[in-house]
Design a protein around this motif. Structure first.
Motif, PDB file in Angstrom:
ATOM      1  N   ALA A 123       6.672   2.656  12.130  1.00 27.24           N
ATOM      2  CA  ALA A 123       6.255   3.748  11.243  1.00 27.24           C
ATOM      3  C   ALA A 123       6.087   3.253   9.810  1.00 27.24           C
ATOM      4  N   GLU A 124       7.008   2.402   9.357  1.00 31.57           N
ATOM      5  CA  GLU A 124       6.902   1.868   7.997  1.00 31.57           C
ATOM      6  C   GLU A 124       5.693   0.947   7.870  1.00 31.57           C
ATOM      7  N   LEU A 125       5.466   0.114   8.887  1.00 31.22           N
ATOM      8  CA  LEU A 125       4.305  -0.776   8.866  1.00 31.22           C
ATOM      9  C   LEU A 125       2.997   0.014   8.882  1.00 31.22           C
ATOM     10  N   LEU A 126       2.963   1.076   9.677  1.00 37.39           N
ATOM     11  CA  LEU A 126       1.769   1.913   9.754  1.00 37.39           C
ATOM     12  C   LEU A 126       1.495   2.575   8.410  1.00 37.39           C
ATOM     13  N   ARG A 127       2.530   3.128   7.793  1.00 39.31           N
ATOM     14  CA  ARG A 127       2.368   3.771   6.485  1.00 39.31           C
ATOM     15  C   ARG A 127       1.846   2.767   5.461  1.00 39.31           C
ATOM     16  N   ALA A 128       2.397   1.559   5.460  1.00 37.53           N
ATOM     17  CA  ALA A 128       1.945   0.533   4.510  1.00 37.53           C
ATOM     18  C   ALA A 128       0.489   0.156   4.759  1.00 37.53           C
ATOM     19  N   GLU A 129       0.115   0.014   6.025  1.00 36.87           N
ATOM     20  CA  GLU A 129      -1.264  -0.350   6.361  1.00 36.87           C
ATOM     21  C   GLU A 129      -2.245   0.746   5.962  1.00 36.87           C
ATOM     22  N   LEU A 130      -1.891   1.984   6.269  1.00 34.44           N
ATOM     23  CA  LEU A 130      -2.775   3.098   5.934  1.00 34.44           C
ATOM     24  C   LEU A 130      -2.903   3.294   4.425  1.00 34.44           C
ATOM     25  N   GLY A 131      -1.881   2.877   3.682  1.00 38.23           N
ATOM     26  CA  GLY A 131      -1.885   3.048   2.235  1.00 38.23           C
ATOM     27  C   GLY A 131      -2.524   1.919   1.460  1.00 38.23           C
ATOM     28  N   LYS A 132      -2.966   0.858   2.135  1.00 44.82           N
ATOM     29  CA  LYS A 132      -3.595  -0.266   1.440  1.00 44.82           C
ATOM     30  C   LYS A 132      -4.901   0.174   0.793  1.00 44.82           C
TER      31      LYS A 132
ATOM     32  N   ALA B   8      -5.138   8.599   2.428  1.00 41.04           N
ATOM     33  CA  ALA B   8      -4.102   7.568   2.531  1.00 41.04           C
ATOM     34  C   ALA B   8      -2.757   8.138   2.097  1.00 41.04           C
ATOM     35  N   PRO B   9      -1.667   7.697   2.732  1.00 39.10           N
ATOM     36  CA  PRO B   9      -0.345   8.164   2.306  1.00 39.10           C
ATOM     37  C   PRO B   9      -0.034   7.648   0.918  1.00 39.10           C
ATOM     38  N   LYS B  10       0.713   8.450   0.161  1.00 34.24           N
ATOM     39  CA  LYS B  10       1.112   8.036  -1.187  1.00 34.24           C
ATOM     40  C   LYS B  10       2.215   6.998  -1.075  1.00 34.24           C
ATOM     41  N   ARG B  11       2.147   6.025  -1.959  1.00 33.86           N
ATOM     42  CA  ARG B  11       3.196   5.014  -1.976  1.00 33.86           C
ATOM     43  C   ARG B  11       4.488   5.616  -2.517  1.00 33.86           C
ATOM     44  N   GLU B  12       5.600   5.216  -1.920  1.00 30.61           N
ATOM     45  CA  GLU B  12       6.888   5.712  -2.394  1.00 30.61           C
ATOM     46  C   GLU B  12       7.150   5.140  -3.767  1.00 30.61           C
ATOM     47  N   SER B  13       7.711   5.973  -4.639  1.00 34.54           N
ATOM     48  CA  SER B  13       7.983   5.580  -6.013  1.00 34.54           C
ATOM     49  C   SER B  13       9.370   6.063  -6.388  1.00 34.54           C
ATOM     50  N   PRO B  14      10.088   5.279  -7.195  1.00 29.09           N
ATOM     51  CA  PRO B  14      11.384   5.765  -7.648  1.00 29.09           C
ATOM     52  C   PRO B  14      11.247   7.004  -8.542  1.00 29.09           C
ATOM     53  N   GLN B  15      10.034   7.259  -9.026  1.00 24.60           N
ATOM     54  CA  GLN B  15       9.765   8.438  -9.838  1.00 24.60           C
ATOM     55  C   GLN B  15       9.466   9.680  -8.994  1.00 24.60           C
ATOM     56  N   GLY B  16       9.576   9.530  -7.681  1.00 22.59           N
ATOM     57  CA  GLY B  16       9.274  10.640  -6.785  1.00 22.59           C
ATOM     58  C   GLY B  16       7.777  10.843  -6.677  1.00 22.59           C
ATOM     59  N   THR B  17       7.327  12.092  -6.667  1.00 24.63           N
ATOM     60  CA  THR B  17       5.911  12.362  -6.480  1.00 24.63           C
ATOM     61  C   THR B  17       5.157  12.507  -7.796  1.00 24.63           C
ATOM     62  N   LEU B  18       5.812  12.202  -8.938  1.00 22.55           N
ATOM     63  CA  LEU B  18       5.125  12.331 -10.226  1.00 22.55           C
ATOM     64  C   LEU B  18       4.027  11.300 -10.394  1.00 22.55           C
ATOM     65  N   PHE B  19       4.251  10.089  -9.864  1.00 22.34           N
ATOM     66  CA  PHE B  19       3.268   9.003 -10.046  1.00 22.34           C
ATOM     67  C   PHE B  19       2.913   8.396  -8.724  1.00 22.34           C
TER      68      PHE B  19
END
Length: 164
Positions: A31-40, A153-164
């Motif tokens: 699931a993590e690999l898929l999310r990363a691939e789709l988000g490229k 594409a899925p949003k990349r995870e950020s320590p700022q949450g969904t703001l950026f």
């Protein structure tokens, strides 16, 4: 014994006999690999197949939940369906669930390979016949091509949450 996937173990220098039945492989971070691939950046959407060497719903799936993690479909979906049916078609909800259960051996869902997409019994056969006749009458050529232009594409995870 006759599984077409046995040669995959030979490819890995393992026995297609005993090793095939005792040494299981799972990509637990799928699931993590898929999310990363789709988000490229520049990812071009295309169909994805799960379990193309064997059925993606092998018993090992029960332990790892890999396919379920890749697919926005928990077991709770049946309750969501029942609630939607009751809300939008309260006068038909009980009858609809009765017909579904008649095709699923008394259950809301049957995960068995070969029956989970079709159902069994007289009502399932009737639905298939009606669909076939209607398809022929309307000269329906089949399903349209898969639309990939709607992909987001899925949003990349950020320590700022969904703001950026």
């Amino acid at each position: 014994m006759y599984c077409f996937a046995r040669p995959s173990h030979a490819y890995l220098d393992l026995s297609p006999g005993l090793d095939f039945e005792t040494r299981l492989f799972a990509k637990t971070n799928a699931a993590e690999l898929l999310r990363a691939e789709l988000g490229k950046p520049g990812y071009v959407p295309k169909p994805i197949a799960l379990g193309i060497n064997t059925d993606g719903w092998q018993p090992i799936e029960r332990d790892h939940g890999i396919s379920r993690a890749c697919l926005r479909l928990p077991h709770e979906l049946k309750q969501v369906w029942r609630e939607w049916l009751q809300l939008h078609y309260p006068q038909r909800a009980e009858h609809v669930m009765s017909l579904i259960q008649q095709m699923r051996g008394g259950k809301d869902y049957d995960s068995a390979f070969g029956t989970r997409m079709r159902g069994q019994g007289p009502f399932a056969e009737l639905v298939a016949m009606r669909f076939g006749k209607t398809r022929k009458r309307l000269a329906f050529p089949g399903m349209p091509a898969l639309r990939t232009d709607l992909f987001i594409a899925p949003k990349r995870e950020s320590p700022q949450g969904t703001l950026f």
